[in-house]
Write a protein that holds these residues in place. Structure first.
Motif, PDB file in Angstrom:
ATOM      1  N   GLY A   1      -0.165   6.921   6.470  1.00  0.00           N
ATOM      2  CA  GLY A   1       1.093   7.668   5.500  1.00  0.00           C
ATOM      3  C   GLY A   1       1.149   7.607   3.832  1.00  0.00           C
ATOM      4  N   LYS A   2       0.386   6.740   3.785  1.00  0.00           N
ATOM      5  CA  LYS A   2       0.358   5.844   1.810  1.00  0.00           C
ATOM      6  C   LYS A   2      -0.187   7.423   1.109  1.00  0.00           C
ATOM      7  CE  LYS A   2      -2.021   2.902  -0.673  1.00  0.00           C
ATOM      8  NZ  LYS A   2      -2.618   1.856  -1.001  1.00  0.00           N
ATOM      9  N   ALA A   3      -1.645   8.145   1.624  1.00  0.00           N
ATOM     10  CA  ALA A   3      -2.045   9.292   1.080  1.00  0.00           C
ATOM     11  C   ALA A   3      -1.043  10.145   0.889  1.00  0.00           C
ATOM     12  CB  ALA A   3      -2.790   9.557   1.582  1.00  0.00           C
ATOM     13  N   GLN A   4      -0.168  10.323   1.769  1.00  0.00           N
ATOM     14  CA  GLN A   4       1.199  11.734   1.136  1.00  0.00           C
ATOM     15  C   GLN A   4       2.129  10.804   0.748  1.00  0.00           C
ATOM     16  OE1 GLN A   4       2.417  11.980   5.203  1.00  0.00           O
ATOM     17  NE2 GLN A   4       0.453  13.972   6.010  1.00  0.00           N
TER      18      GLN A   4
ATOM     19  N   ALA B   1       9.442   0.531  -5.693  1.00  0.00           N
ATOM     20  CA  ALA B   1       8.676   1.353  -5.335  1.00  0.00           C
ATOM     21  C   ALA B   1       7.161   0.577  -5.274  1.00  0.00           C
ATOM     22  CB  ALA B   1       7.412   2.542  -7.265  1.00  0.00           C
ATOM     23  N   ASP B   2       6.892  -0.637  -5.894  1.00  0.00           N
ATOM     24  CA  ASP B   2       6.061  -1.148  -5.325  1.00  0.00           C
ATOM     25  C   ASP B   2       6.054  -2.078  -3.810  1.00  0.00           C
ATOM     26  OD1 ASP B   2       5.337  -0.952  -8.263  1.00  0.00           O
ATOM     27  OD2 ASP B   2       5.886  -3.409  -9.152  1.00  0.00           O
ATOM     28  N   GLU B   3       7.884  -2.386  -3.288  1.00  0.00           N
ATOM     29  CA  GLU B   3       7.383  -2.331  -2.758  1.00  0.00           C
ATOM     30  C   GLU B   3       7.350  -2.094  -1.310  1.00  0.00           C
ATOM     31  OE1 GLU B   3       8.299  -4.888   0.528  1.00  0.00           O
ATOM     32  OE2 GLU B   3       8.400  -5.629  -0.898  1.00  0.00           O
ATOM     33  N   ILE B   4       7.632  -0.651  -1.663  1.00  0.00           N
ATOM     34  CA  ILE B   4       7.277   0.884  -0.558  1.00  0.00           C
ATOM     35  C   ILE B   4       5.851   1.507  -0.672  1.00  0.00           C
ATOM     36  CG2 ILE B   4       6.957   3.485  -0.828  1.00  0.00           C
ATOM     37  CD1 ILE B   4       9.912   3.253  -1.195  1.00  0.00           C
ATOM     38  N   ARG B   5       4.827   0.445  -2.020  1.00  0.00           N
ATOM     39  CA  ARG B   5       3.466   0.596  -1.796  1.00  0.00           C
ATOM     40  C   ARG B   5       2.593  -0.591  -1.163  1.00  0.00           C
ATOM     41  NH1 ARG B   5       3.702   1.930  -7.489  1.00  0.00           N
ATOM     42  NH2 ARG B   5       3.219   4.412  -7.207  1.00  0.00           N
TER      43      ARG B   5
ATOM     44  N   PRO C   1       1.969   9.516  -4.593  1.00  0.00           N
ATOM     45  CA  PRO C   1       1.885  10.954  -5.137  1.00  0.00           C
ATOM     46  C   PRO C   1       3.134  11.350  -5.260  1.00  0.00           C
ATOM     47  CG  PRO C   1       0.284  12.171  -3.642  1.00  0.00           C
ATOM     48  CD  PRO C   1       0.557  10.548  -2.971  1.00  0.00           C
ATOM     49  N   LEU C   2       4.227  11.309  -5.029  1.00  0.00           N
ATOM     50  CA  LEU C   2       5.461  10.902  -4.521  1.00  0.00           C
ATOM     51  C   LEU C   2       6.396   9.983  -5.697  1.00  0.00           C
ATOM     52  CD1 LEU C   2       6.662  12.226  -0.896  1.00  0.00           C
ATOM     53  CD2 LEU C   2       6.272  13.645  -3.271  1.00  0.00           C
ATOM     54  N   LEU C   3       5.553   8.455  -5.164  1.00  0.00           N
ATOM     55  CA  LEU C   3       5.544   7.921  -5.871  1.00  0.00           C
ATOM     56  C   LEU C   3       5.895   8.086  -6.990  1.00  0.00           C
ATOM     57  CD1 LEU C   3       4.531   4.891  -3.734  1.00  0.00           C
ATOM     58  CD2 LEU C   3       7.450   5.172  -4.560  1.00  0.00           C
ATOM     59  N   ASP C   4       3.948   7.897  -7.145  1.00  0.00           N
ATOM     60  CA  ASP C   4       4.049   8.143  -8.782  1.00  0.00           C
ATOM     61  C   ASP C   4       5.188   9.382  -9.914  1.00  0.00           C
ATOM     62  OD1 ASP C   4       1.607   6.407  -8.358  1.00  0.00           O
ATOM     63  OD2 ASP C   4       0.378   7.964  -8.247  1.00  0.00           O
ATOM     64  N   ALA C   5       5.218   9.962  -8.913  1.00  0.00           N
ATOM     65  CA  ALA C   5       5.784  11.446  -9.473  1.00  0.00           C
ATOM     66  C   ALA C   5       7.107  10.773 -10.075  1.00  0.00           C
ATOM     67  CB  ALA C   5       6.070  12.770  -8.964  1.00  0.00           C
ATOM     68  N   LEU C   6       7.780   9.999  -8.927  1.00  0.00           N
ATOM     69  CA  LEU C   6       8.621   9.486  -9.437  1.00  0.00           C
ATOM     70  C   LEU C   6       9.130   8.594 -10.888  1.00  0.00           C
ATOM     71  CD1 LEU C   6      12.027   9.000  -8.182  1.00  0.00           C
ATOM     72  CD2 LEU C   6      11.479   6.602  -6.327  1.00  0.00           C
ATOM     73  N   LEU C   7       8.244   7.671 -10.745  1.00  0.00           N
ATOM     74  CA  LEU C   7       8.117   6.750 -12.016  1.00  0.00           C
ATOM     75  C   LEU C   7       7.749   7.358 -13.046  1.00  0.00           C
ATOM     76  CD1 LEU C   7       6.182   3.721 -10.302  1.00  0.00           C
ATOM     77  CD2 LEU C   7       8.759   4.046 -10.500  1.00  0.00           C
TER      78      LEU C   7
END
Length: 110
Positions: free
Chosen positions: A95-98, A82-86, A101-107
């Motif tokens: 793309g960051k705004a979309q 997730a850190d690498e994706i960010r 939230p998905l990364l946050d939900a995953l974590l």
């Protein structure tokens, strides 16, 4: 020592419900409440050595569970990914705004 304490706390978060009530109580007092072995012994009416052994057995149980199930390892890998994706999204703010939230939900699944 702090690294070991943090690891035990993480393992406890994942596997604590699988420990006995006594093991949970000892670990909580020792790691969460920062009680000494003597304080725990006095509270439970047992020897310091008995407390030490109970905590050691609980730590071993947590490590054994991690060795079999790898929940903490997987959790840490998810965080790293997730850190690498960010990091990569920094160059693509559209793309960051979309994705954020998905990364946050995953974590939050852990």
């Amino acid at each position: 020592m702090l690294e070991k304490t943090n690891r035990i706390n993480w393992l406890y978060d994942f596997y604590g419900p699988l420990l006995t009530e006594k093991q949970r109580a000892m670990l909580e007092l020792y790691y969460h409440e920062d009680w000494s072995l003597g304080e725990i012994a006095e509270h439970h009416g047992i020897s310091r050595q008995a407390v030490f052994e109970a905590i050691r057995r609980a730590q071993t149980a947590l490590e054994d569970l991690e060795q079999r199930l790898h929940l903490l390892e997987k959790h840490n890998r998810r965080i790293a990914i997730a850190d690498e994706i960010r990091k990569r999204l920094e160059v693509h703010p559209e793309g960051k705004a979309q994705i954020e939230p998905l990364l946050d939900a995953l974590l939050d699944l852990d």
